[in-house]
Enzyme design. Structure first.
Site, short mmCIF file in Angstrom:
data_model
loop_
_atom_site.label_atom_id
_atom_site.label_comp_id
_atom_site.label_asym_id
_atom_site.label_seq_id
_atom_site.Cartn_x
_atom_site.Cartn_y
_atom_site.Cartn_z
N CYS A 108 6.22 -14.16 14.52
CA CYS A 108 5.52 -13.41 13.49
C CYS A 108 4.65 -14.27 12.59
O CYS A 108 3.54 -13.89 12.22
CB CYS A 108 6.51 -12.59 12.67
N MET B 245 7.86 -5.15 5.04
CA MET B 245 8.28 -6.50 4.68
C MET B 245 7.15 -7.50 4.87
O MET B 245 6.57 -7.59 5.95
CB MET B 245 9.47 -6.93 5.56
N SER C 12 7.86 1.36 14.95
CA SER C 12 8.47 1.68 13.66
C SER C 12 7.89 2.96 13.07
O SER C 12 8.59 3.70 12.36
CB SER C 12 8.29 0.52 12.67
N CYS D 282 15.59 -14.50 12.22
CA CYS D 282 14.92 -13.57 11.31
C CYS D 282 15.66 -12.23 11.26
O CYS D 282 15.84 -11.64 10.19
CB CYS D 282 13.47 -13.35 11.74
N GLY E 249 12.47 -0.15 14.49
CA GLY E 249 11.91 0.27 15.77
C GLY E 249 12.37 -0.57 16.94
O GLY E 249 11.72 -0.57 17.99
N MET F 289 9.10 -0.69 8.33
CA MET F 289 7.83 -0.32 8.95
C MET F 289 6.89 -1.52 8.99
O MET F 289 6.63 -2.15 7.96
CB MET F 289 7.19 0.85 8.20
N SER F 290 6.39 -1.81 10.17
CA SER F 290 5.55 -3.00 10.38
C SER F 290 4.08 -2.68 10.53
O SER F 290 3.24 -3.58 10.52
CB SER F 290 6.02 -3.73 11.64
#
Length: 391
Positions: free
Chosen positions: A196, A35, A16, A100, A124, A10-11
């Site tokens: 990111c 994360m 997500s 990544c 997601g 979950m971001s």
């Protein structure tokens, strides 16, 4: 009978969050995992980590799942960011999101999820996994405009066997509708863009924190000096904006584009016109390969390929090994070539060449060189195409 546990990455974003909700509705024992992959600039204007975590907690409370945070910053810097800097230093343009996914989201994250007694993980991403005859295939998403299989092409059988992509069958518009209908607090949150760890900050400013400037000449194909660059690492093949020649009226009067880098002489070559021959390639060579099925396609296989995200599949023929001088590389390293039916624009060393058989993503490799539209020319790591007078 106990429910199957799925750990969802979950971001704090809509995708997500809806993924977690869908799995909960389907009866899974869902655990959310946030994360943190970057330590620097937590208090800076460009970092959204703190707000993202707040959004994750809010969503978890709403849908009724447990959530925890895990720090993979050390792994990220070692496995992804260090390679990112090495590639830029060598004059190439890497895609850290591809690495990544392979090293963090579907390796470090997967390992951690298994320690939480998960049977599967889910993200997601817009892609699909299909099991056929005991093998797992990576497929494009139903919504091709959002398909992210390009970024996932380095996933292997072990990773895919433990992975779910619930959004793979759902259009993005429907995902937004679901988020609004169930009252997700982040339903209107914008999709994240860019790399990111860079966020929304100017890319050149970020890169300059880690790589020094090294000015050198900016030349045309005939050797004429038309300006000065600040360092080869700060430019990418096909780049138009930010070259510093916008006001130049010389030559054809058409826009300028970055066409090649010569590391040895620290020279940046630029050309005028979007369809200049130096920007067009019919062949490429790629290394550092990865195949979803664990083995490459057959030599001479006709397939489609993308050399950049959201590009339409380009018809090409796959070759198991390059030929000629370009075949030289590290001993034992697997490599392949692609011969395209139509010339491709700005095929960039460092980016990924990803192969498709219709809806199936076969895997791919990192582009090392691309032959331009003129005989004897190639855009490759550290070498400029032959000058015009040498053609």
């Amino acid at each position: 009978m106990s429910k199957r546990r799925v750990v969802v990455g979950m971001s704090g974003g809509v995708d997500s969050s809806v993924t977690a909700w869908l799995l909960k509705e389907q009866g899974y024992d869902v655990v959310g995992l946030f994360m943190k992959n970057w330590e620097d600039d937590d208090d800076g204007e460009y970092c959204s980590t703190r707000q993202d975590w707040i959004d994750v907690v809010s969503v978890a409370d709403l849908i009724g799942i447990d959530v925890e945070a895990v720090n993979f910053a050390a792994e990220y810097k070692d496995r992804v960011f260090a390679e990112f800097l090495r590639e830029y230093s060598a004059g190439r343009t890497p895609n850290p999101d591809v690495l990544c996914n392979a090293e963090i989201k579907f390796k470090a994250f997967l390992d951690h999820a298994m320690s939480l007694d998960a049977e599967m993980i889910a993200t997601g991403h817009y892609a699909r996994v299909r099991e056929r005859d005991g093998r797992f295939e990576l497929l494009k998403a139903f919504d091709h405009t959002k398909d992210q299989s390009y970024f996932l092409h380095r996933l292997n059988q072990a990773q895919l066997s433990k992975t779910m992509f619930p959004l793979g069958e759902i259009p993005k518009t429907k995902v937004r509708e679901i988020a609004a209908q169930i009252g997700l607090p982040n339903a209107k949150k914008k999709d994240s863009t860019g790399i990111c760890f860079i966020g929304e900050r100017p890319f050149r400013d970020f890169l300059n924190r880690y790589l020094p400037t090294k000015p050198g000449p900016m030349k045309t194909p005939d050797g004429k000096v038309v300006g000065e660059h600040i360092g080869l690492a700060f430019y990418t093949f096909g780049q138009r904006k930010g070259i510093g020649l916008g006001g130049s009226k010389s030559g054809s009067g058409e826009p300028w584009f970055v066409a090649a880098k010569d590391i040895a002489s620290n020279t940046l070559y630029v050309v005028q016109g979007h369809d200049h021959p130096w920007l067009l390639s019919r062949e490429l060579v790629a290394g550092n390969v990865s195949w979803v099925a664990g083995e490459p396609p057959a030599d001479g296989f006709a397939c489609g390929a993308k050399t950049r995200y959201r590009q339409a599949d380009a018809a090409c023929v796959f070759g198991l090994a390059a030929t000629g001088a370009e075949a030289a590389g590290p001993a034992g390293e697997a490599r392949f070539s692609l011969a395209f039916d139509d010339a491709q624009w700005a095929v960039t060393p460092g980016q990924s060449a990803v192969l498709y058989d219709g809806e199936i993503c076969l895997g791919g490799g990192i582009i090392e060189s691309a032959a331009t539209g003129q005989p004897g020319q190639a855009t490759s790591t550290g070498h400029a195409p032959a000058l015009a007078e040498a053609r």
